[in-house]
Design a protein around this motif. Structure first.
Motif, PDB file in Angstrom:
ATOM      1  N   ALA A 124       0.820  -1.217   0.000  1.00  0.00           N
ATOM      2  CA  ALA A 124       0.000   0.000   0.000  1.00  0.00           C
ATOM      3  C   ALA A 124       0.850   1.263   0.000  1.00  0.00           C
ATOM      4  O   ALA A 124       0.357   2.351  -0.303  1.00  0.00           O
ATOM      5  CB  ALA A 124      -0.923   0.000   1.209  1.00  0.00           C
ATOM      6  N   LYS A 125       2.133   1.139   0.318  1.00  0.00           N
ATOM      7  CA  LYS A 125       3.008   2.302   0.321  1.00  0.00           C
ATOM      8  C   LYS A 125       3.423   2.711  -1.095  1.00  0.00           C
ATOM      9  O   LYS A 125       3.975   3.792  -1.299  1.00  0.00           O
ATOM     10  CB  LYS A 125       4.247   2.022   1.170  1.00  0.00           C
ATOM     11  N   THR A 280      11.261   5.858  -7.805  1.00  0.00           N
ATOM     12  CA  THR A 280      10.458   6.996  -7.372  1.00  0.00           C
ATOM     13  C   THR A 280       9.451   7.333  -8.467  1.00  0.00           C
ATOM     14  O   THR A 280       9.539   6.837  -9.588  1.00  0.00           O
ATOM     15  CB  THR A 280      11.309   8.251  -7.089  1.00  0.00           C
ATOM     16  N   ALA A 281       8.528   8.219  -8.117  1.00  0.00           N
ATOM     17  CA  ALA A 281       7.524   8.658  -9.082  1.00  0.00           C
ATOM     18  C   ALA A 281       7.933   9.969  -9.750  1.00  0.00           C
ATOM     19  O   ALA A 281       7.101  10.633 -10.377  1.00  0.00           O
ATOM     20  CB  ALA A 281       6.177   8.830  -8.384  1.00  0.00           C
ATOM     21  N   LYS A 310      15.237  12.107   1.461  1.00  0.00           N
ATOM     22  CA  LYS A 310      14.016  12.707   2.036  1.00  0.00           C
ATOM     23  C   LYS A 310      12.778  12.178   1.330  1.00  0.00           C
ATOM     24  O   LYS A 310      11.745  11.914   1.961  1.00  0.00           O
ATOM     25  CB  LYS A 310      14.099  14.225   1.929  1.00  0.00           C
ATOM     26  N   LEU A 311      12.882  11.983   0.015  1.00  0.00           N
ATOM     27  CA  LEU A 311      11.755  11.465  -0.761  1.00  0.00           C
ATOM     28  C   LEU A 311      11.401  10.049  -0.322  1.00  0.00           C
ATOM     29  O   LEU A 311      10.217   9.712  -0.159  1.00  0.00           O
ATOM     30  CB  LEU A 311      12.106  11.493  -2.248  1.00  0.00           C
ATOM     31  N   TYR A 312      12.406   9.189  -0.118  1.00  0.00           N
ATOM     32  CA  TYR A 312      12.145   7.824   0.335  1.00  0.00           C
ATOM     33  C   TYR A 312      11.418   7.816   1.678  1.00  0.00           C
ATOM     34  O   TYR A 312      10.434   7.096   1.866  1.00  0.00           O
ATOM     35  CB  TYR A 312      13.454   7.050   0.482  1.00  0.00           C
ATOM     36  N   VAL A 313      11.917   8.592   2.626  1.00  0.00           N
ATOM     37  CA  VAL A 313      11.296   8.599   3.956  1.00  0.00           C
ATOM     38  C   VAL A 313       9.864   9.126   3.868  1.00  0.00           C
ATOM     39  O   VAL A 313       8.946   8.592   4.500  1.00  0.00           O
ATOM     40  CB  VAL A 313      12.120   9.424   4.955  1.00  0.00           C
ATOM     41  N   GLU A 314       9.661  10.160   3.043  1.00  0.00           N
ATOM     42  CA  GLU A 314       8.318  10.700   2.868  1.00  0.00           C
ATOM     43  C   GLU A 314       7.387   9.663   2.263  1.00  0.00           C
ATOM     44  O   GLU A 314       6.229   9.517   2.673  1.00  0.00           O
ATOM     45  CB  GLU A 314       8.382  11.935   1.976  1.00  0.00           C
ATOM     46  N   MET A 315       7.884   8.891   1.284  1.00  0.00           N
ATOM     47  CA  MET A 315       7.077   7.876   0.626  1.00  0.00           C
ATOM     48  C   MET A 315       6.636   6.785   1.588  1.00  0.00           C
ATOM     49  O   MET A 315       5.496   6.310   1.523  1.00  0.00           O
ATOM     50  CB  MET A 315       7.875   7.238  -0.524  1.00  0.00           C
ATOM     51  N   TYR A 316       7.528   6.389   2.486  1.00  0.00           N
ATOM     52  CA  TYR A 316       7.260   5.206   3.302  1.00  0.00           C
ATOM     53  C   TYR A 316       6.922   5.501   4.762  1.00  0.00           C
ATOM     54  O   TYR A 316       6.437   4.616   5.458  1.00  0.00           O
ATOM     55  CB  TYR A 316       8.454   4.252   3.216  1.00  0.00           C
TER      56      TYR A 316
END
Length: 420
Positions: A124-125, A280-281, A310-316
């Protein structure tokens, strides 16, 4: 058949738009022209494509390497197509022999079911579960009679099976290949027959299994065989070998935000764009801007990695966790300071000798900074252990801990000792 010149200008633009997105990062599309035809049909008829991914329930902990195919699935979803996720609860009892030099241990039905239950929260992430259909392949494979199995086995020759690199190597080395292992690609292919999938995704190491689905669809006279979209395997943090938990070169999506951030900052510069593109998207246009900036020197690799981390942590883990992880990294690594918040761990006097001393190896394991004496010794020998910011390199060192001592392993693990 849908002919290109019969499409309206708007339909042609839509097909080209989808192809640009779906071809991004793919190592190979087999056959590529068939993908265009399927997209044309979907655009003209308004019928979404059925896009399949099989999941092996023997290894349900997802890391960034696994998300390469998941992000491609999400692209299909965003374009209006249907995702078919197959939990291989039946095939998982055999285990995929791909890349294995020996027969894999069969999982029990209970093991498979337990492992499969952990998938949805992690998936779901990345995926929109409202646009995802889940299937267990025991639904159709478990219903086959023995004469059905014989007919299935009759669709493929032993010579074809031995085209697989791993089987060929084991056969040449006179290592055993059990008959049931030949059934793994047959069963995975039969999944595509049962669901009449239009597309199947997987890594390049799954090429044989995925093409088997196309072969069997033809043998069972399914009108249009599926297209295989094969994604590259993502190198891990060592920059050389495929990302793998066993090699400890991975970033787990369920890891602590500080660990995700810190590990991402250790990605080799040469692989950074590949991580952005595959995991990433970030749009094609933004990725190209990033590429040009790095090549021109207007974007520093460190700043790009900070953005990725930062993007990875925000995503998950969410926006707030991403902000906190970034601040933690800046405080600990860039300013070379201790973090503001350090976990306090109790150390009982019972674990100390009469002189209130304890070996550094035992201390690291007792405080759960390391999982074993061997791991603790290696960390000390590598200079990764500090007590109150002083490096310890003697594996035989005896420590006399006091309240408030700060023990550190590597760049991300800290504890404050509380004697009790």
């Amino acid at each position: 058949m849908f002919l290109w010149d019969k499409l309206t200008s708007e339909q042609q633009q839509q097909v080209e738009h989808q192809l640009r997105i779906l071809k991004r990062g793919a190592a190979e599309i087999v056959p590529e022209e068939a993908l265009k035809m399927k997209i044309m049909k979907a655009v003209v008829t308004g019928t979404p494509l059925k896009v399949k991914l099989g999941l092996d329930p023997s290894a349900p902990d997802i890391h960034i390497g696994h998300t390469v195919v998941l992000h491609k699935l999400r692209q299909f979803q965003d374009l209006g197509h249907e995702v078919q996720l197959i939990i291989g609860d039946f095939t998982g009892r055999i285990g995929d022999p791909t890349g294995k030099s020996e027969t894999r241990k069969q999982l029990s039905e209970e093991d498979v079911k337990h492992n499969a239950q952990t998938y949805q929260t992690q998936l779901a992430k990345v995926l929109d579960l409202n646009k995802t259909s889940f299937y267990y392949n025991s639904t159709w494979l478990g219903e086959l009679r023995f004469d059905d199995v014989l007919r299935l086995a009759g669709k493929v020759t032993v010579a074809r099976m031995l085209e697989r690199d791993d089987f060929a190597k084991r056969y040449a080395a006179n290592q055993p290949i059990h008959v049931h292992e030949f059934f793994y690609p047959l069963m995975q292919g039969y999944d595509s027959v049962s669901l009449e999938s239009d597309i199947e995704l997987g890594g390049t190491d799954q090429t044989f299994n995925i093409l088997m689905g196309r072969t069997l669809q033809g043998a069972y006279e399914i009108k249009e065989g599926q297209v295989a979209i094969l994604m590259p395997l993502l190198e891990g943090l060592d920059g050389v070998q495929k990302m793998s938990k066993s090699l400890r070169n991975y970033i787990g999506i369920d890891e602590h935000p500080n660990d995700i951030f810190g590990k991402t900052m250790s990605i080799p510069d040469t692989l950074m764009l590949k991580y952005f593109e595959l995991t990433t998207a970030l749009s094609n246009e933004k990725t190209e801007e990033l590429r040009q900036g790095l090549e021109a020197g207007t974007i520093h690799p460190r700043d790009a990695k900070l953005r990725l981390a930062k993007l990875y942590v925000e995503m998950y883990h969410g926006v707030e966790a991403a902000e906190e992880a970034e601040q933690h990294f800046i405080t600990v690594f860039q300013k070379r300071a201790l973090p503001d918040e350090i976990e306090e761990v109790s150390l009982s006097f019972e674990h100390l000798d009469e002189g209130r001393r304890i070996s550094i190896i035992k201390l690291l394991v007792h405080l759960a900074l390391q999982t074993s004496n061997g791991e603790a010794r290696r960390s000390v020998e590598q200079g990764a252990v500090k007590l109150n910011e002083q490096k310890l390199t003697d594996i035989h060192a005896q420590i006399t801990p006091v309240d408030g001592d700060i023990l550190q392993v590597g760049k991300r693990k800290f504890v404050r000792i509380k004697l009790s």
